[in-house]
Write a protein that holds these residues in place. Structure first.
Motif, PDB file in Angstrom:
ATOM      1  N   PHE A 293     -26.771 -34.593   1.565  1.00 21.30           N
ATOM      2  CA  PHE A 293     -25.927 -35.561   2.274  1.00 21.30           C
ATOM      3  C   PHE A 293     -24.896 -34.846   3.140  1.00 21.30           C
TER       4      PHE A 293
ATOM      5  N   ALA B  26     -24.587 -34.959   7.188  1.00 16.04           N
ATOM      6  CA  ALA B  26     -23.324 -35.338   7.831  1.00 16.04           C
ATOM      7  C   ALA B  26     -22.917 -34.272   8.855  1.00 16.04           C
TER       8      ALA B  26
ATOM      9  N   HIS C 142     -16.491 -32.856   5.284  1.00 16.52           N
ATOM     10  CA  HIS C 142     -17.817 -32.245   5.221  1.00 16.52           C
ATOM     11  C   HIS C 142     -17.765 -30.932   4.429  1.00 16.52           C
TER      12      HIS C 142
END
Length: 117
Positions: free
Chosen positions: A11, A15, A31
Motif C-alpha cells: 500500500f 501511494a 508515505h
C-alpha cells in the motif's frame, strides 16, 4: 506480522507511485512513516519472532504486535490528516506515535528477555 507488513508495504509503495505520477509529494511524510514504521519495523519484528519462536508465543509479544499494528497505521494516517485537514487532527499522529513507541519498548523488553535465555 510478516503478512501484515507486506500488505502495508505494498500500500505504501502504491501511494508513493501515485504521488510520483501526480508529481504531488505533499503526503511524503505519511508515505515514509507508513513504509518504515508500518512495513519495515513490523517485518523485522516478525522475523525476530520466527527466529525465536518462544519469544513470539508470549502474551507480551502478541500485545506488542497489535499495539504496533494499530499505531503504525494510526501514525501515518494521522500525519496525512494533519497535512490535509489541519492541526485539529493532531491527536491522531500523537496517539499513533505513542503506541508505536510503547510497542518498541515492549519489543526491547522481549529482546532482552530472549537474549538471556
Amino acid at each position: 506480522m510478516i503478512c501484515v507488513s507486506v500488505v502495508v508495504l505494498l500500500f505504501g509503495m502504491l501511494a508513493g507511485i501515485a504521488m510520483g505520477i501526480q508529481q504531488d509529494f505533499t503526503l511524503a511524510p505519511a508515505h515514509a512513516h507508513l513504509n518504515l514504521v508500518g512495513g519495515v519495523l513490523l517485518f523485522l519484528f516478525g522475523l525476530y519472532y520466527r527466529v525465536f519462536p518462544a519469544a513470539g508465543a508470549t502474551l507480551l509479544a502478541k500485545l506488542q504486535g497489535w499495539l504496533h499494528i494499530v499505531g503504525a497505521i494510526l501514525f501515518p494516517a494521522g500525519i496525512m490528516l494533519v497535512v490535509l485537514k489541519g492541526h485539529a487532527f493532531l491527536a491522531a499522529p500523537v496517539v499513533g506515535s505513542l503506541l508505536v513507541t510503547l510497542a518498541m519498548a515492549l519489543f526491547t523488553v522481549i529482546v532482552f528477555r530472549t537474549s538471556r535465555a
